[in-house]
Enzyme design. Sequence first.
Site, PDB file in Angstrom:
ATOM      1  N   HIS A   1      -1.708  -2.316   6.238  1.00  0.00           N
ATOM      2  CA  HIS A   1      -0.954  -1.501   7.201  1.00  0.00           C
ATOM      3  C   HIS A   1      -0.176  -2.360   8.200  1.00  0.00           C
ATOM      4  O   HIS A   1       0.145  -1.914   9.298  1.00  0.00           O
ATOM      5  CB  HIS A   1      -1.873  -0.520   7.945  1.00  0.00           C
ATOM      6  CG  HIS A   1      -2.305   0.628   7.084  1.00  0.00           C
ATOM      7  ND1 HIS A   1      -2.833   1.789   7.607  1.00  0.00           N
ATOM      8  CD2 HIS A   1      -2.285   0.805   5.737  1.00  0.00           C
ATOM      9  CE1 HIS A   1      -3.110   2.631   6.622  1.00  0.00           C
ATOM     10  NE2 HIS A   1      -2.792   2.032   5.474  1.00  0.00           N
TER      11      HIS A   1
ATOM     12  N   GLU B   1      -1.366  10.746   0.752  1.00  0.00           N
ATOM     13  CA  GLU B   1      -2.616  10.008   0.904  1.00  0.00           C
ATOM     14  C   GLU B   1      -2.767   9.436   2.299  1.00  0.00           C
ATOM     15  O   GLU B   1      -3.869   9.414   2.861  1.00  0.00           O
ATOM     16  CB  GLU B   1      -2.690   8.881  -0.144  1.00  0.00           C
ATOM     17  CG  GLU B   1      -4.059   8.228  -0.269  1.00  0.00           C
ATOM     18  CD  GLU B   1      -4.304   7.101   0.725  1.00  0.00           C
ATOM     19  OE1 GLU B   1      -5.463   6.677   0.871  1.00  0.00           O
ATOM     20  OE2 GLU B   1      -3.328   6.641   1.360  1.00  0.00           O
TER      21      GLU B   1
ATOM     22  N   ASP C   1       0.858  -1.181   0.000  1.00  0.00           N
ATOM     23  CA  ASP C   1       0.000   0.000   0.000  1.00  0.00           C
ATOM     24  C   ASP C   1       0.900   1.238   0.000  1.00  0.00           C
ATOM     25  O   ASP C   1       1.432   1.617   1.045  1.00  0.00           O
ATOM     26  CB  ASP C   1      -0.897  -0.036   1.238  1.00  0.00           C
ATOM     27  CG  ASP C   1      -1.780   1.179   1.415  1.00  0.00           C
ATOM     28  OD1 ASP C   1      -1.863   1.993   0.484  1.00  0.00           O
ATOM     29  OD2 ASP C   1      -2.374   1.307   2.501  1.00  0.00           O
TER      30      ASP C   1
END
Length: 400
Positions: A326, A225, A191
Amino acid sequence: MAQKDYPLDYDYLEETLLQLLAIPSPVGYTDAVARYTAGQLEAMGIPYEMTRRGAIRATLKGEQPRPARAIVAHLDTLGAMVREIKSNGRLGIVPIGHWSSRFAEGGRLTVFTDKGQVRGTCLPLKTSGHAFGPEIDTQPSSWDHVEVRVDVPARSAMDLEAAGLRVGDTMAFDPQPEICQNGYIVSRYLDDKAAVAALLTACKAVQDGKLVPPVDVHPLFTITEEVGSGASAALHGDIAEMLSLDIAIAAPGQNTDEHAVTICMQDMSGPFDYHLTRKLIGIAEKYNISHRRDVFRFYRSDSAAAVEAGNDIRTALIGFGADASHAYERTHRRALAALTRLTTYYLMSKPVARRDERMLGSLDGFTEQLSPEDMVVPSNPLPLPGDFLTHDPKAGGEPE
């Protein structure tokens, strides 16, 4: 176009992913990864512009300039920052972005000081079972209960300062990427570097095939982001559609799969554009791209930042299916391939509505979700008020 498939360079995708993962890029420390991405665009002959802070807007010229579309992926990752120079010779830290200290514990990292780099390890306050016994298993888990042991001789705050360490220094945790023979890819920071690699690969397919999209396409690479502002910059008024490429969450209660691309219908910012989302579903079905539909309750992306900044654009979100977002994330080659194929087909497709080339217009050409013929009155409609009365109310008395 009638072409059934676009040749995609999957070797380039994986090589680019590994190179991106090797470049530390926590929010606020993204110059190097922006330079790398700009270099990839230059090598492909794709023109681009950069904002003051380093977000990138590239341009793939189409047959017509409007209504233009943007496809966005973010270069920034999670990280940490020094909040305290501790008297025991260790560093207190806070997260950059939203992630749990559970996944920081035991992680090797680099501290970027004003004068250089220092290596270290993030550890719980109580680490050695030989010293603390069962207390290592009962201590709380939070950012207040971890610290960084830097690999310099330091037993005091003075020693740390002498080594050049200061409050506000940025930390990047080692990604530890691994590509397994069976196709699984495991690493921190997939990510969103996996999506960046997919977007660059889609751009390469266009350039290699000398393809011309129906309208101008702007690949965007954002740098904030993970802290919420993302695509609030680098857009302009000609952009009518924006597709975000990001991680998709495979977990109990979710419909996402690690071997497919996910088309997100809604996240915590609300539903995505009905027509753009259905267009993506139609492309995936037409070209047999493995896909899932899903709804994410605790998730936001570059699309939310763009709309909240005041942009009146259609937005949608697609992502590579991945486990443990995450944390130590895992996806599969099939998911990255599906994401890249869907991105490329979307890039080469016609816009949702030609009317979108203007920000304001008449009803002519406006989209339809429910057509008049679909709005059929039921054969047995619900009774209206008074239908239950069996007498003339003016006559008095109670109804039967």
